[in-house]
Motif scaffolding. Sequence first.
Motif, mmCIF file in Angstrom:
data_model
loop_
_atom_site.group_PDB
_atom_site.id
_atom_site.type_symbol
_atom_site.label_atom_id
_atom_site.label_comp_id
_atom_site.label_asym_id
_atom_site.label_seq_id
_atom_site.Cartn_x
_atom_site.Cartn_y
_atom_site.Cartn_z
ATOM 1 N N SER A 96 -9.805 11.103 -1.872
ATOM 2 C CA SER A 96 -9.508 12.184 -2.817
ATOM 3 C C SER A 96 -8.075 12.655 -2.618
ATOM 4 N N GLU A 97 -7.527 13.282 -3.657
ATOM 5 C CA GLU A 97 -6.134 13.722 -3.604
ATOM 6 C C GLU A 97 -5.924 14.780 -2.524
ATOM 7 N N ASP A 98 -6.951 15.619 -2.293
ATOM 8 C CA ASP A 98 -6.833 16.682 -1.283
ATOM 9 C C ASP A 98 -6.789 16.110 0.132
ATOM 10 N N ASP A 99 -7.515 15.001 0.342
ATOM 11 C CA ASP A 99 -7.573 14.405 1.688
ATOM 12 C C ASP A 99 -6.440 13.416 1.952
ATOM 13 N N ASP A 100 -5.728 13.025 0.880
ATOM 14 C CA ASP A 100 -4.694 11.996 1.045
ATOM 15 C C ASP A 100 -3.478 12.543 1.792
ATOM 16 N N VAL A 101 -2.744 11.629 2.431
ATOM 17 C CA VAL A 101 -1.525 11.987 3.173
ATOM 18 C C VAL A 101 -0.374 11.131 2.641
ATOM 19 N N ARG B 262 5.313 6.346 14.313
ATOM 20 C CA ARG B 262 5.403 7.807 14.491
ATOM 21 C C ARG B 262 4.767 8.528 13.303
ATOM 22 N N GLN B 263 5.046 8.038 12.095
ATOM 23 C CA GLN B 263 4.478 8.678 10.910
ATOM 24 C C GLN B 263 2.959 8.522 10.866
ATOM 25 N N PHE B 264 2.447 7.361 11.267
ATOM 26 C CA PHE B 264 0.998 7.169 11.319
ATOM 27 C C PHE B 264 0.343 8.230 12.207
ATOM 28 N N ARG B 265 1.028 8.566 13.336
ATOM 29 C CA ARG B 265 0.456 9.509 14.318
ATOM 30 C C ARG B 265 0.680 10.964 13.935
ATOM 31 N N GLU B 266 1.885 11.275 13.420
ATOM 32 C CA GLU B 266 2.312 12.674 13.351
ATOM 33 C C GLU B 266 2.264 13.310 11.972
ATOM 34 N N ILE B 267 2.390 12.528 10.903
ATOM 35 C CA ILE B 267 2.394 13.136 9.562
ATOM 36 C C ILE B 267 0.960 13.508 9.177
ATOM 37 N N THR B 268 0.762 14.771 8.798
ATOM 38 C CA THR B 268 -0.582 15.264 8.450
ATOM 39 C C THR B 268 -0.539 16.001 7.112
ATOM 40 N N ASN B 269 -1.718 16.204 6.548
ATOM 41 C CA ASN B 269 -1.816 17.024 5.333
ATOM 42 C C ASN B 269 -2.250 18.443 5.713
ATOM 43 N N ALA B 270 -2.554 19.272 4.716
ATOM 44 C CA ALA B 270 -2.933 20.678 4.974
ATOM 45 C C ALA B 270 -4.204 20.789 5.817
ATOM 46 N N LYS B 271 -5.071 19.770 5.736
ATOM 47 C CA LYS B 271 -6.334 19.796 6.484
ATOM 48 C C LYS B 271 -6.184 19.259 7.907
ATOM 49 N N ASP C 6 0.847 -1.191 0.000
ATOM 50 C CA ASP C 6 0.000 0.000 0.000
ATOM 51 C C ASP C 6 0.888 1.248 0.000
ATOM 52 N N PRO C 7 0.609 2.243 -0.873
ATOM 53 C CA PRO C 7 1.459 3.444 -0.916
ATOM 54 C C PRO C 7 1.449 4.252 0.386
ATOM 55 N N HIS C 8 0.456 3.992 1.281
ATOM 56 C CA HIS C 8 0.427 4.689 2.568
ATOM 57 C C HIS C 8 1.398 4.081 3.582
ATOM 58 N N ASN C 9 1.979 2.930 3.250
ATOM 59 C CA ASN C 9 2.934 2.293 4.146
ATOM 60 C C ASN C 9 4.296 2.976 3.994
ATOM 61 N N THR D 4 -5.384 16.103 8.604
ATOM 62 C CA THR D 4 -5.687 14.664 8.631
ATOM 63 C C THR D 4 -4.382 13.876 8.797
ATOM 64 N N THR D 5 -4.334 12.956 9.766
ATOM 65 C CA THR D 5 -3.114 12.151 9.963
ATOM 66 C C THR D 5 -3.061 11.016 8.941
ATOM 67 N N LEU D 6 -1.876 10.443 8.804
ATOM 68 C CA LEU D 6 -1.683 9.331 7.871
ATOM 69 C C LEU D 6 -2.581 8.155 8.242
ATOM 70 N N LEU D 7 -2.701 7.865 9.549
ATOM 71 C CA LEU D 7 -3.536 6.745 9.994
ATOM 72 C C LEU D 7 -5.009 6.988 9.672
ATOM 73 N N GLN D 8 -5.457 8.249 9.843
ATOM 74 C CA GLN D 8 -6.847 8.574 9.508
ATOM 75 C C GLN D 8 -7.110 8.418 8.008
ATOM 76 N N ALA D 9 -6.138 8.783 7.192
ATOM 77 C CA ALA D 9 -6.266 8.611 5.731
ATOM 78 C C ALA D 9 -6.370 7.133 5.377
ATOM 79 N N ILE D 10 -5.566 6.304 6.052
ATOM 80 C CA ILE D 10 -5.613 4.846 5.824
ATOM 81 C C ILE D 10 -6.982 4.301 6.203
ATOM 82 N N GLN D 11 -7.508 4.748 7.356
ATOM 83 C CA GLN D 11 -8.836 4.289 7.810
ATOM 84 C C GLN D 11 -9.931 4.696 6.832
ATOM 85 N N GLN D 12 -9.791 5.881 6.236
ATOM 86 C CA GLN D 12 -10.769 6.359 5.250
ATOM 87 C C GLN D 12 -10.735 5.501 3.987
ATOM 88 N N VAL D 13 -9.498 5.154 3.536
ATOM 89 C CA VAL D 13 -9.352 4.289 2.353
ATOM 90 C C VAL D 13 -9.957 2.912 2.639
#
Length: 503
Positions: free
Chosen positions: A367-372, A340-349, A9-12, A351-360
Motif C-alpha cells: 500500500s502507498e502508506d506502507d511504501d518507502v 545504507r538506504q536499505f537499513r536507514e531510510i524509513t517511512n512515517a510508520k 525495481d523502483p525500490h532500488n 518501516t525500513t526500505l528493506l522491510q518494504a522490499i520484503q513485503q513486496v
Amino acid sequence: VEAGIDEDDPHNPAVIADNVGDNVGDVAGMGADLFESYIGSIIGAATLGGENPHLLAVPMWLAAGGLISSFIGFFFVSTKEKGDGWNTNLTALMFALEKGMYIANVLFLIFAAVIMILLFGPGSETGWKMFACVLIGLISGMAIGKGTEFFTSFDYGPTISIKDRARTGPATVIIQGMGVGMVSTILPTLILVGCIVACNALVGQYGIAIAAVGMLGTLAVSLSTDAYGPVADNAGGLAEMAGLGPEVRAKTDSLDALGNTTAAMGKGFAVGSAVLTALSLLAAFKTEVTQSNPNMTFDISDPILLAGTLLGAMLPFFFAALTMMSVGKAAAEMIQEVRRQFREITNAKGTTLLQAIQQVTAHGSISEDDDVEPDSDRCVMISTRSSVKEMIAPGLYAVFTPLIAGFLVSARMLMGLLAGCIGSAAMLAIMMGNAGGAWDNSKKLCEKLKLKKTDQGKACVVGDTVGDPFKDTSGPSLDILLKLMAMVSLLIAPLIDGNDDWE
C-alpha cells in the motif's frame, strides 16, 4: 541480487543512476567518441591532401554527402512487427533499423561517385580508385558490425555458450565470456587488415584516410541505431518502475532485446573507425615530422622505434586498468550507499526500505502508506562526482605520454609509441566490448528462458556486472586514447620536425 529485486525495481536507490548512466555512456559518450573519429578522419585526409585543392576537398565533400544521405535514410526506418515480448522476430526488427542504414549507404555511394566525377573528371583513374577506397571503408564498417552481432546476439552460439556455462557458477561464466571476447578479435582484425592493404595498394596512405571517411560517412544514421539501445532499455525500466501492464512490458522487452546487440555493433564500428582514423593521423604525423628531413627512416628493427612500440603496446592496458579500477571504486561507494538506504531510510510508520522490499516480494504489492521511497538523487550524485574526479588521471596520461616521448626522445620514438598503441588498443577494445556485450545478452537470454531467479540466472547477472565496465567504460575509452594520442602527436609534429634522438 542481495535484496532479491529486479534491476529496474523502483525500490532500488541506484535505478535512476543506472538509467542516467545508459544515456551518458551509450548516447553522449559514444557520440563524442564517434564524432572525434569523424573529425579526425577528415583532418587526417586533409593533411595528407596537402597542397592539392582537390585532395583537400574530397573528405569535406564526402562528409556533406554522407549527412544528406543519412537524413534521407531516417525516413525508411519502420516495421510491421507487433510487440510480442521475447517471441518477437529480432531479425525482422533488426532489419527495420538496418533498412535506413542500407538506403543511406547506397545514397552515399551515389553521392561519392558524383563527387569524384566533379573533382577529377569521369575518365580519371585516380578518382575511381578513391571511390573504391570509400566503398571498401563503408563495407568494412558494415562487416565489422555484423561480426560483432554474431558474437554478442543471443541468437548465436557464442552468447548461448556463456548461458550454458552458468550452470556451474559465475567463475565459468567469466572464463567463457573472456574466451568469446578474445576469439571475437579475429574477424574485425582480418577486415581491417584487408581494408588497409587494399586502400594502400589503390591510392597509398591517402586511400586509408579516405576509407576512414567512407566508413564514417553515414555516421548520423549509424549513431542513431547505436543510441536506440539505451533509449529502449530506459523505456523498459520506466515501464517497470511505473508498474505498467504486461502489454506495455511486452513491447519494451521486444525493443530492449535488440538494444544490446545494436549497442555492441556500434562499439565494434567505433573501434574499426578509430583504428583507420588513427592510422590516417599517424600517416599525417609522418608527413609533417619529415618536412625538414625527408630521408628520416622509421625502421621497425631500429631500437628506438622498437622501444617506443613496446611502450605503446603497454599503454592501453594501463589506461584500461585505471578506468576499470575507477569504476570499481565508484561501484563500491554506490553499493555502500544502497545498503545504507536499505537499513536507514524509513517511512512515517518506521518501516525500513528493506522491510518494504520484503513485503513486496512476499505479497506482490504494497500500500502507498506502507511504501518507502529511496533517495535516488544521492546515487546519481555519487556516480557523477566519481566520473569527473576519476577521469583526471587517465586524461592527463593520454595527453602527456606523447609529449614526453616526442620532446624527450624523438619523433621516431613517438612513431613507435603510436604504432604499438594502435595495435594493442584495438585488440583490447574489441575483446572488452564483445565480451561485455555477450555477458549482458547471456543475462537477457536467461530472462527470456525464465531462468532469472535461478542459480544459473544469478551467475549470468555476475557476468553482466563484470561486463558493464568492460563494454561501457574501459573498452570505449581505448578508442579515445589512440585517437587522442595521435591527434596530440600531429599537433606537436612541427615542433619536433627534424630533431634527432635525444635532441
